[in-house]
Design a protein around this motif. Structure first.
Motif, mmCIF file in Angstrom:
data_model
loop_
_atom_site.group_PDB
_atom_site.id
_atom_site.type_symbol
_atom_site.label_atom_id
_atom_site.label_comp_id
_atom_site.label_asym_id
_atom_site.label_seq_id
_atom_site.Cartn_x
_atom_site.Cartn_y
_atom_site.Cartn_z
ATOM 1 N N ILE A 24 0.845 -1.197 0.000
ATOM 2 C CA ILE A 24 0.000 0.000 0.000
ATOM 3 C C ILE A 24 0.881 1.248 0.000
ATOM 4 O O ILE A 24 1.858 1.329 0.756
ATOM 5 C CB ILE A 24 -0.933 -0.005 1.229
ATOM 6 N N TYR A 25 0.490 2.190 -0.829
ATOM 7 C CA TYR A 25 1.198 3.465 -0.905
ATOM 8 C C TYR A 25 0.249 4.586 -0.509
ATOM 9 O O TYR A 25 -0.891 4.644 -0.965
ATOM 10 C CB TYR A 25 1.711 3.714 -2.323
ATOM 11 N N LEU A 26 0.722 5.465 0.331
ATOM 12 C CA LEU A 26 -0.024 6.644 0.748
ATOM 13 C C LEU A 26 0.819 7.859 0.405
ATOM 14 O O LEU A 26 1.994 7.935 0.768
ATOM 15 C CB LEU A 26 -0.284 6.602 2.263
ATOM 16 N N GLY A 27 0.236 8.806 -0.309
ATOM 17 C CA GLY A 27 0.935 10.041 -0.642
ATOM 18 C C GLY A 27 -0.020 11.214 -0.510
ATOM 19 O O GLY A 27 -1.079 11.213 -1.114
ATOM 20 N N ARG A 70 4.659 24.208 -1.045
ATOM 21 C CA ARG A 70 4.328 22.949 -0.378
ATOM 22 C C ARG A 70 4.481 23.127 1.127
ATOM 23 O O ARG A 70 5.552 23.460 1.620
ATOM 24 C CB ARG A 70 5.235 21.837 -0.870
ATOM 25 N N THR A 71 3.375 22.886 1.854
ATOM 26 C CA THR A 71 3.399 23.026 3.311
ATOM 27 C C THR A 71 3.485 21.674 4.013
ATOM 28 O O THR A 71 3.905 21.602 5.153
ATOM 29 C CB THR A 71 2.146 23.769 3.808
ATOM 30 N N SER A 72 3.053 20.646 3.306
ATOM 31 C CA SER A 72 3.072 19.311 3.914
ATOM 32 C C SER A 72 3.296 18.275 2.819
ATOM 33 O O SER A 72 2.741 18.375 1.724
ATOM 34 C CB SER A 72 1.743 19.050 4.629
ATOM 35 N N ASP A 73 4.103 17.294 3.125
ATOM 36 C CA ASP A 73 4.375 16.196 2.188
ATOM 37 C C ASP A 73 4.522 14.924 3.021
ATOM 38 O O ASP A 73 5.457 14.779 3.802
ATOM 39 C CB ASP A 73 5.653 16.486 1.408
ATOM 40 N N LYS A 74 3.551 14.031 2.870
ATOM 41 C CA LYS A 74 3.578 12.763 3.614
ATOM 42 C C LYS A 74 3.522 11.624 2.602
ATOM 43 O O LYS A 74 2.633 11.584 1.752
ATOM 44 C CB LYS A 74 2.385 12.654 4.575
ATOM 45 N N ARG A 75 4.459 10.710 2.709
ATOM 46 C CA ARG A 75 4.505 9.547 1.821
ATOM 47 C C ARG A 75 4.843 8.311 2.661
ATOM 48 O O ARG A 75 5.692 8.370 3.546
ATOM 49 C CB ARG A 75 5.535 9.743 0.729
ATOM 50 N N LEU A 76 4.187 7.223 2.300
ATOM 51 C CA LEU A 76 4.369 5.994 3.062
ATOM 52 C C LEU A 76 4.177 4.813 2.120
ATOM 53 O O LEU A 76 3.227 4.779 1.331
ATOM 54 C CB LEU A 76 3.337 5.925 4.199
ATOM 55 N N LEU A 77 5.061 3.849 2.211
ATOM 56 C CA LEU A 77 4.943 2.595 1.470
ATOM 57 C C LEU A 77 5.098 1.472 2.490
ATOM 58 O O LEU A 77 6.106 1.416 3.208
ATOM 59 C CB LEU A 77 6.025 2.492 0.390
ATOM 60 N N PHE A 78 4.085 0.608 2.568
ATOM 61 C CA PHE A 78 4.140 -0.499 3.527
ATOM 62 C C PHE A 78 3.390 -1.698 2.975
ATOM 63 O O PHE A 78 2.656 -1.605 1.995
ATOM 64 C CB PHE A 78 3.568 -0.084 4.888
ATOM 65 N N ASP A 115 -3.782 6.736 9.676
ATOM 66 C CA ASP A 115 -3.462 6.768 8.248
ATOM 67 C C ASP A 115 -3.222 5.348 7.722
ATOM 68 O O ASP A 115 -3.695 4.985 6.644
ATOM 69 C CB ASP A 115 -2.233 7.638 7.976
ATOM 70 N N PHE A 116 -2.482 4.541 8.490
ATOM 71 C CA PHE A 116 -2.254 3.137 8.118
ATOM 72 C C PHE A 116 -3.601 2.420 7.972
ATOM 73 O O PHE A 116 -3.878 1.788 6.961
ATOM 74 C CB PHE A 116 -1.445 2.400 9.202
ATOM 75 N N TYR A 117 -4.417 2.495 9.016
ATOM 76 C CA TYR A 117 -5.668 1.734 9.049
ATOM 77 C C TYR A 117 -6.678 2.214 8.013
ATOM 78 O O TYR A 117 -7.416 1.403 7.458
ATOM 79 C CB TYR A 117 -6.257 1.753 10.459
ATOM 80 N N ASP A 118 -6.680 3.509 7.724
ATOM 81 C CA ASP A 118 -7.573 4.010 6.678
ATOM 82 C C ASP A 118 -7.209 3.405 5.325
ATOM 83 O O ASP A 118 -8.095 3.003 4.559
ATOM 84 C CB ASP A 118 -7.512 5.542 6.601
#
Length: 187
Positions: free
Chosen positions: A52-55, A64-72, A133-136
Motif C-alpha cells: 500500500i502506498y499513501l501520498g 508545499r506546506t506538507s508532504d507525507k509519503r508511506l509505502l508499507f 493513516d495506516f488503518y484508513d
C-alpha cells in the motif's frame, strides 16, 4: 482449509446419529440446532500480501506546506465459508440416506494481520503519519481484496470444502447416501 477443532465439534455433535435408527428423526432436530449454534463454518481462506502506498501533499499559494509519503505491506486474510444460521437443515430421506440443505458460501471476513505490517519507506515533512493513516489505507484495500478473492473462486472452494466436511461427518454417523441441496439465504 479444514479446521480440526470444528471437525471434532461436529463429530461430537453428530455421534448420536450412529445409534438406534428409530431415534434418528427425534435426534435430528436437536443435532441440527446444535450444529447451527456454531453459526459459521469457515472452510477456505486466501492470504494476500498487500503493498500500500499513501501520498499526501498540501500547499498554500504554490508553496508545499506538507508532504507525507508511506509505502508499507500487510498480510490480509480473506475467509469464506457457510453461515449455518441461514438455512442449514438435515432431513432424513430413509434409513441410511439424508438430505442436507446447505446455504451458499459467502465471505465471512477480510482482516488485516497488524503484526505483519512492514514499512518500506516513510517521508514526513510538515506533518506526521499516524496509525489512523495506516488503518484508513488498509480499509480501502479490503474491498478490492474481497473482489479478487471472489474472482479467484474462493466461494466455490469454500462451498466444496464445507460439503466434504459435513459429508464425512454424516458418513461416519452411518449415512451411506448424503444429498446436498443448495439453499439461498432466506433473510
Amino acid at each position: 482449509m479444514k479446521r480440526i477443532p470444528l471437525l471434532l465439534l461436529l463429530i461430537a455433535l453428530l455421534i448420536p446419529l450412529g445409534g438406534c435408527r428409530q431415534e434418528r428423526r427425534r435426534e435430528m432436530e436437536s443435532i441440527t440446532r446444535q450444529v447451527r449454534s456454531i453459526l459459521e463454518l469457515p472452510s477456505y481462506e486466501h492470504v494476500y500480501r498487500e503493498v500500500i502506498y499513501l501520498g499526501e501533499e498540501t500547499s498554500f499559494l504554490g508553496i508545499r506546506t506538507s508532504d507525507k509519503r508511506l509505502l508499507f505491506s500487510v498480510d490480509m486474510r480473506v475467509q469464506a465459508g457457510v453461515r449455518l444460521d441461514r438455512g442449514f437443515i438435515l432431513e432424513p430421506a430413509g434409513l441410511d440416506r439424508i438430505r442436507v440443505l446447505l446455504p451458499t458460501a459467502e465471505i465471512l471476513s477480510v482482516d488485516a494481520d497488524e503484526e505483519s505490517i512492514q514499512q518500506f519507506f516513510i517521508l514526513e515533512r510538515g506533518g506526521s503519519i499516524t496509525h489512523t493513516d495506516f488503518y484508513d489505507q488498509i480499509e480501502v484495500s479490503k474491498e478490492s481484496i474481497r473482489r479478487d478473492a471472489i474472482d479467484r473462486g474462493i466461494l466455490d472452494k469454500a462451498q466444496e470444502n464445507a460439503r466434504v466436511l459435513i459429508e464425512t461427518v454424516l458418513r461416519g454417523a452411518g449415512y451411506t447416501e448424503v444429498e446436498f441441496v443448495p439453499r439461498e439465504d432466506p433473510a
